[in-house]
Design a protein around this motif. Sequence first.
Motif, mmCIF file in Angstrom:
data_model
loop_
_atom_site.group_PDB
_atom_site.id
_atom_site.type_symbol
_atom_site.label_atom_id
_atom_site.label_comp_id
_atom_site.label_asym_id
_atom_site.label_seq_id
_atom_site.Cartn_x
_atom_site.Cartn_y
_atom_site.Cartn_z
ATOM 1 N N ARG A 89 11.510 -42.401 -58.945
ATOM 2 C CA ARG A 89 11.124 -43.387 -59.949
ATOM 3 C C ARG A 89 10.833 -42.723 -61.288
ATOM 4 N N TYR A 90 10.434 -41.458 -61.245
ATOM 5 C CA TYR A 90 10.018 -40.756 -62.464
ATOM 6 C C TYR A 90 10.814 -39.457 -62.628
ATOM 7 N N PRO A 91 12.089 -39.573 -62.970
ATOM 8 C CA PRO A 91 12.911 -38.360 -63.102
ATOM 9 C C PRO A 91 12.508 -37.482 -64.284
ATOM 10 N N ASN A 92 11.775 -38.026 -65.242
ATOM 11 C CA ASN A 92 11.379 -37.267 -66.431
ATOM 12 C C ASN A 92 9.953 -36.731 -66.343
ATOM 13 N N ALA A 93 9.372 -36.769 -65.149
ATOM 14 C CA ALA A 93 7.977 -36.340 -64.988
ATOM 15 C C ALA A 93 7.805 -34.865 -65.306
ATOM 16 N N THR A 94 6.683 -34.538 -65.939
ATOM 17 C CA THR A 94 6.363 -33.135 -66.223
ATOM 18 C C THR A 94 5.698 -32.473 -65.027
ATOM 19 N N ARG A 95 5.181 -33.286 -64.112
ATOM 20 C CA ARG A 95 4.517 -32.748 -62.923
ATOM 21 C C ARG A 95 5.550 -32.352 -61.883
ATOM 22 N N GLU A 96 5.376 -31.202 -61.292
ATOM 23 C CA GLU A 96 6.222 -30.775 -60.192
ATOM 24 C C GLU A 96 5.611 -31.265 -58.885
ATOM 25 N N ALA A 97 6.373 -32.036 -58.138
ATOM 26 C CA ALA A 97 5.864 -32.573 -56.873
ATOM 27 C C ALA A 97 5.485 -31.430 -55.941
ATOM 28 N N PRO A 98 4.338 -31.551 -55.250
ATOM 29 C CA PRO A 98 3.849 -30.441 -54.425
ATOM 30 C C PRO A 98 4.702 -30.161 -53.197
ATOM 31 N N GLY A 99 5.409 -31.155 -52.707
ATOM 32 C CA GLY A 99 6.258 -30.929 -51.538
ATOM 33 C C GLY A 99 5.497 -30.671 -50.265
ATOM 34 N N ILE A 100 4.272 -31.164 -50.169
ATOM 35 C CA ILE A 100 3.440 -30.958 -48.978
ATOM 36 C C ILE A 100 3.658 -32.131 -48.021
ATOM 37 N N SER A 101 3.715 -31.856 -46.746
ATOM 38 C CA SER A 101 3.850 -32.915 -45.748
ATOM 39 C C SER A 101 2.580 -33.004 -44.914
ATOM 40 N N ALA A 102 2.534 -34.019 -44.087
ATOM 41 C CA ALA A 102 1.341 -34.266 -43.286
ATOM 42 C C ALA A 102 1.150 -33.223 -42.196
ATOM 43 N N SER A 103 -0.093 -32.966 -41.878
ATOM 44 C CA SER A 103 -0.427 -32.046 -40.781
ATOM 45 C C SER A 103 -0.137 -32.724 -39.446
ATOM 46 N N GLN A 104 0.455 -31.963 -38.513
ATOM 47 C CA GLN A 104 0.727 -32.514 -37.190
ATOM 48 C C GLN A 104 -0.564 -32.925 -36.492
ATOM 49 N N ARG A 105 -1.615 -32.154 -36.701
ATOM 50 C CA ARG A 105 -2.874 -32.448 -36.000
ATOM 51 C C ARG A 105 -3.489 -33.772 -36.433
ATOM 52 N N LEU A 106 -3.109 -34.264 -37.633
ATOM 53 C CA LEU A 106 -3.682 -35.518 -38.111
ATOM 54 C C LEU A 106 -2.678 -36.673 -38.086
ATOM 55 N N ALA A 107 -1.530 -36.446 -37.421
ATOM 56 C CA ALA A 107 -0.478 -37.460 -37.412
ATOM 57 C C ALA A 107 -0.962 -38.784 -36.831
ATOM 58 N N LYS A 108 -1.704 -38.729 -35.729
ATOM 59 C CA LYS A 108 -2.163 -39.957 -35.081
ATOM 60 C C LYS A 108 -3.101 -40.744 -36.000
ATOM 61 N N GLN A 109 -4.057 -40.049 -36.630
ATOM 62 C CA GLN A 109 -4.991 -40.735 -37.521
ATOM 63 C C GLN A 109 -4.275 -41.337 -38.727
ATOM 64 N N LEU A 110 -3.327 -40.587 -39.286
ATOM 65 C CA LEU A 110 -2.610 -41.086 -40.459
ATOM 66 C C LEU A 110 -1.766 -42.301 -40.115
ATOM 67 N N ASN A 111 -1.135 -42.289 -38.944
ATOM 68 C CA ASN A 111 -0.349 -43.449 -38.545
ATOM 69 C C ASN A 111 -1.233 -44.670 -38.305
ATOM 70 N N THR A 112 -2.395 -44.453 -37.698
ATOM 71 C CA THR A 112 -3.332 -45.558 -37.473
ATOM 72 C C THR A 112 -3.820 -46.117 -38.811
ATOM 73 N N LEU A 113 -4.080 -45.219 -39.749
ATOM 74 C CA LEU A 113 -4.499 -45.656 -41.094
ATOM 75 C C LEU A 113 -3.384 -46.435 -41.779
ATOM 76 N N SER A 114 -2.157 -45.976 -41.632
ATOM 77 C CA SER A 114 -1.022 -46.681 -42.223
ATOM 78 C C SER A 114 -0.875 -48.077 -41.621
ATOM 79 N N GLU A 115 -1.059 -48.183 -40.312
ATOM 80 C CA GLU A 115 -0.991 -49.497 -39.652
ATOM 81 C C GLU A 115 -2.088 -50.424 -40.179
ATOM 82 N N ALA A 116 -3.301 -49.883 -40.334
ATOM 83 C CA ALA A 116 -4.402 -50.689 -40.864
ATOM 84 C C ALA A 116 -4.094 -51.162 -42.278
ATOM 85 N N ASN A 117 -3.452 -50.303 -43.058
ATOM 86 C CA ASN A 117 -3.087 -50.680 -44.426
ATOM 87 C C ASN A 117 -2.052 -51.799 -44.409
#
Length: 395
Positions: free
Chosen positions: A50-78
């Motif tokens: 969406r922002y090809p002209n952004a000055t910020r470099e995306a961090p490229g970090i992904s989710a931790s495997q150990r927190l995958a279950k909590q993050l998915n549950t949070l996403s479902e709640a959202n």
Amino acid sequence: MAFAAPVAVHAQDSGSDRNERSTRADRSARSSDRSDRRSSRQAQAETAPRYPNATREAPGISASQRLAKQLNTLSEANNEQDAAKGLPIADEILANERANEYDKSIAALLAGQLLLNDDNTRAIAYLQQAIDLGGLDNDNHFQAMLIIAQLQAQEQNYDAALVTLDRYLAESGSTDPKDQALKGNMLYRLERYPEAIAVLKPLVESGGEVDPQWTQLLMGAYAESGNTAEATRMAEQVAQATPDDKRSQINLAVSYLQTDQNDKAIEVFERLRSSGQLTEESEYRNLYALYLNSDNKEREAIAVINDGLEKNVLQADYRTMSALGQAYYFSDQIAPAIDAWQKAAPLAENGETYLNLARVLHQEGRSAEAKEAARQAIAKGLKSNTDAERIISSR
């Protein structure tokens, strides 16, 4: 208000049969090469940043495997908009020392979404935390920033909203006209009219699709900055281009009023009345007031008021009946003037209308009615009882 949808977190596959996949892929490729190419182009379009002209470099970090279950549950709640379920999970992730920047950023982002329009103060705090943690991709990072600016503006905190929006525009490189229009709106609310004009004018004159609200803001900025001639020129342009649009015609009438071109304002209002588009009480009041403030236009005012009453657009309240009595009186129609003031006087806040009625009745030789009106005037309250008492004591 929209964010790029967070992707559900899944554990990666630990192994696979490469030969089997290769065989299946070969068969599929031979039968659907063209379809694949089309799908590939479509996927690229759908996933284009969406922002090809952004000055910020995306961090490229992904989710931790150990927190995958909590993050998915949070996403479902959202997705279910279940704040009671989701917020405690978000807070747990934010407090977890083993969570990485992405885990915490996406948790704060989802928590902010859950609170939107229910508790905007807390929503802003969570969204700001998501930005400060720095773990989001650029789309979600800058969308969170934009939402904060919108929420601050919604709460009429325009100074803070403009600071946030300026940061968003500078760092995201957004070229979306809607974002520029939002800045113009904020500058207008802050009464920084020349700056608002500088932002809004290129949008309105771009030749592309223009939101009517942008034009209204630009006209307002011109008017408020004292350049009523330019505001009127724009209003005339818009009204000419959209003759059947009531809003543009009303705006033109208002522009004429602001530049003391009352005759032209009357023409616009009368065109709307003749076509049945004058449907609001305020519109009828504006029109009959224009006639009452013009020379020898009382009969026209009477026609407008009676038309409004017949159509139930105007109510027979004090303001209306008092104006009707005034119009009749100054057009030498004394009997209907008295009738109108007799209806207006009991609705008045004080006795002054009763006193005026008593004076007219006394002039017309209707002594008994004049004395009764004078008594009513005193009972309702006058600045001075002298005239009323004189009428009462007269023979």
